[in-house]
Design a protein around this motif. Sequence first.
Motif, PDB file in Angstrom:
ATOM      1  N   SER A 129       0.815  -1.220   0.000  1.00 44.60           N
ATOM      2  CA  SER A 129       0.000   0.000   0.000  1.00 44.60           C
ATOM      3  C   SER A 129       0.843   1.262   0.000  1.00 44.60           C
ATOM      4  CB  SER A 129      -0.933   0.007   1.213  1.00 44.60           C
ATOM      5  OG  SER A 129      -0.186   0.056   2.418  1.00 44.60           O
ATOM      6  N   VAL A 130       0.178   2.364  -0.331  1.00 47.34           N
ATOM      7  CA  VAL A 130       0.744   3.703  -0.250  1.00 47.34           C
ATOM      8  C   VAL A 130       0.006   4.450   0.857  1.00 47.34           C
ATOM      9  CG1 VAL A 130       1.034   5.907  -1.442  1.00 47.34           C
ATOM     10  CG2 VAL A 130       1.418   3.762  -2.668  1.00 47.34           C
ATOM     11  N   VAL A 131       0.735   5.008   1.805  1.00 48.16           N
ATOM     12  CA  VAL A 131       0.132   5.832   2.846  1.00 48.16           C
ATOM     13  C   VAL A 131       0.048   7.265   2.332  1.00 48.16           C
ATOM     14  CG1 VAL A 131       0.496   6.862   5.127  1.00 48.16           C
ATOM     15  CG2 VAL A 131       0.826   4.407   4.791  1.00 48.16           C
ATOM     16  N   ALA A 132      -1.148   7.850   2.414  1.00 49.68           N
ATOM     17  CA  ALA A 132      -1.358   9.250   2.052  1.00 49.68           C
ATOM     18  C   ALA A 132      -1.518  10.051   3.333  1.00 49.68           C
ATOM     19  CB  ALA A 132      -2.588   9.397   1.171  1.00 49.68           C
ATOM     20  N   SER A 133      -0.475  10.771   3.725  1.00 47.31           N
ATOM     21  CA  SER A 133      -0.518  11.574   4.940  1.00 47.31           C
ATOM     22  C   SER A 133      -0.991  12.978   4.599  1.00 47.31           C
ATOM     23  CB  SER A 133       0.868  11.640   5.580  1.00 47.31           C
ATOM     24  OG  SER A 133       0.855  12.538   6.664  1.00 47.31           O
ATOM     25  N   PHE A 134      -1.968  13.456   5.367  1.00 43.40           N
ATOM     26  CA  PHE A 134      -2.554  14.768   5.107  1.00 43.40           C
ATOM     27  C   PHE A 134      -1.972  15.860   6.004  1.00 43.40           C
ATOM     28  CE2 PHE A 134      -5.460  11.963   3.029  1.00 43.40           C
ATOM     29  CZ  PHE A 134      -5.911  12.699   1.942  1.00 43.40           C
ATOM     30  N   GLU A 135      -0.835  15.591   6.613  1.00 45.13           N
ATOM     31  CA  GLU A 135      -0.288  16.536   7.578  1.00 45.13           C
ATOM     32  C   GLU A 135       0.190  17.843   6.953  1.00 45.13           C
ATOM     33  OE1 GLU A 135       3.870  14.947   8.962  1.00 45.13           O
ATOM     34  OE2 GLU A 135       2.665  13.266   8.207  1.00 45.13           O
ATOM     35  N   CYS A 136       0.371  17.867   5.636  1.00 45.04           N
ATOM     36  CA  CYS A 136       0.786  19.110   4.974  1.00 45.04           C
ATOM     37  C   CYS A 136      -0.391  19.997   4.581  1.00 45.04           C
ATOM     38  CB  CYS A 136       1.607  18.781   3.726  1.00 45.04           C
ATOM     39  SG  CYS A 136       3.171  17.959   4.080  1.00 45.04           S
ATOM     40  N   MET A 137      -1.612  19.472   4.684  1.00 44.34           N
ATOM     41  CA  MET A 137      -2.798  20.251   4.304  1.00 44.34           C
ATOM     42  C   MET A 137      -3.366  20.907   5.563  1.00 44.34           C
ATOM     43  SD  MET A 137      -4.382  17.634   1.446  1.00 44.34           S
ATOM     44  CE  MET A 137      -5.916  18.548   1.321  1.00 44.34           C
ATOM     45  N   ARG A 138      -2.765  22.040   5.972  1.00 46.82           N
ATOM     46  CA  ARG A 138      -3.043  22.636   7.273  1.00 46.82           C
ATOM     47  C   ARG A 138      -3.567  24.055   7.168  1.00 46.82           C
ATOM     48  NH1 ARG A 138       1.164  21.153  11.890  1.00 46.82           N
ATOM     49  NH2 ARG A 138      -0.514  22.230  12.975  1.00 46.82           N
ATOM     50  N   ARG A 139      -4.235  24.368   6.085  1.00 43.48           N
ATOM     51  CA  ARG A 139      -4.728  25.739   5.916  1.00 43.48           C
ATOM     52  C   ARG A 139      -6.147  25.887   6.463  1.00 43.48           C
ATOM     53  NH1 ARG A 139      -4.399  26.986  -0.257  1.00 43.48           N
ATOM     54  NH2 ARG A 139      -5.184  24.836  -0.286  1.00 43.48           N
ATOM     55  N   VAL A 140      -6.389  26.994   7.147  1.00 42.16           N
ATOM     56  CA  VAL A 140      -7.760  27.421   7.442  1.00 42.16           C
ATOM     57  C   VAL A 140      -8.196  28.241   6.233  1.00 42.16           C
ATOM     58  CG1 VAL A 140      -9.239  28.792   8.948  1.00 42.16           C
ATOM     59  CG2 VAL A 140      -7.381  27.418   9.925  1.00 42.16           C
ATOM     60  N   LEU A 141      -9.102  27.704   5.447  1.00 42.68           N
ATOM     61  CA  LEU A 141      -9.491  28.328   4.185  1.00 42.68           C
ATOM     62  C   LEU A 141     -10.439  29.497   4.391  1.00 42.68           C
ATOM     63  CD1 LEU A 141      -9.992  25.036   2.156  1.00 42.68           C
ATOM     64  CD2 LEU A 141      -8.002  26.554   2.154  1.00 42.68           C
TER      65      LEU A 141
END
Length: 468
Positions: free
Chosen positions: A92-104
């Motif tokens: 598998s490939v792990v998709a880490s969302f830790e870089c998506m940290r914006r309050v839009l």
Amino acid sequence: MDRPIQHELSAPARRALIDALGESRVHTDPETIELYAADQGPRRCPPIAVVFPSDHEQTAALVRVANEHRLPLVARGAGSGNVGGALPVPGSVVASFECMRRVLEFAPEERVMVVEAGVTTSEIDALARSRGLFYPPDPGSAPYCRIGGNLAMNAAGPRAVKYGGTRDYVLGLRAVAGDGRTLVTGGRVTKNVTGYDLTRLLIGSEGTLALVTEATLKLVPAPPRVGTLRACYESMPQAADAVARVMNQPAVPCALEFMDPSAIAAIQQAGAAGELPRGTRALLMVEADGDPADVERALARLRTALEGPGLLELREAADPAEVADLWRARRSLSHAVKKIAPLKINEDVVVPVPRLAQFVAVIEALADEYRLPIVSFGHAGNGNLHVNLMVHPDDADEMRRAHEALERLFETVLDMKGTLSGEHGIGYEKRNFVPLEIPPDTLAMMRALKHVFDPNGILNPGKKFPEA
């Protein structure tokens, strides 16, 4: 998904991922692979790659590549779950969302905030409080867990007894389905019956239907005052009876937490329990919030409900520092009890509140019968207890007894019309028990929904349900 297991990322798949995300966001080095091989559950499985999408568009491109190359995708926030929900599967490939940290967007006048999946829960609450609002869901891992993981598991926390869980504060989502299509669900208003409610369907789906990239959250006014009571009892069933009395009177507490003797010992070791009366074998933390006058009335009613057989002491926290110490100790319990044994089999079962006293008596009996340390604490106002079986994984006989006790525990929960998980999710660890609770036709319909959203079965395979 019928496919051969890949033991390393193929050159074409690697090139496709780099084209979609950029070379700096695709990692196959051993150090990164090792870091993302597990969540807080007991198992490990190294992925063949870890990727870090930066926004919704990159997430959609990632899913398209995964479909083309038949790569299983496992979404991950902070990895703070303990049921293997973010456990990689072979190849598998792990998709880490830790870089998506914006309050839009933050619109206090609408009581709305739009955030990406990697924003932490405490960041959301802190920003809301800067304008007199707050975000009620408060899992114990709030300082570091990410909203994407909260959405995946429908996380809750102590305040759920009054305010509900994550699902109750999500107005809309932006997500990528397993076939690469972008989904936009809900909106930014509190009343909306247009179409099917896909928002609530995706929340709690554990990353098996779609990868959530953005969430529109509902905020509420922050209460100006909070009052905290601590009640000590001679036995766990007597404390559980007090919980039932509390929940059967008009003043709804904003938190109602239960601790058994082992949990009390853990917070005493942390130096945060204060002096307790001799013979204390169960402790309740009860809070009320609102306007000052309302809080005083609520505390008076709560004191009356807490009084009864087995009560040894009832006192109000003297100052904010004492309240902070109590909550710091309570939130550290999950880690503190690990000192008892190397492996914590952590269950978060739920039973109807009137049956809580009967349930904690069963837990005590199981601990005696199977000769196991069992530590129970949690959100008693919902009937949601974290029941922790503390075991040594290298002791085969102890592990056998633990699994037998676990089956008995689940049978008891379901006999009491409860549920196997209140907020931690099913993940990998509980999947084989799901058919005990969900009837076959209902389970078949859920599997059919999975196929609609994720026809190639690439999203978090092996989780939520037992293998077909």
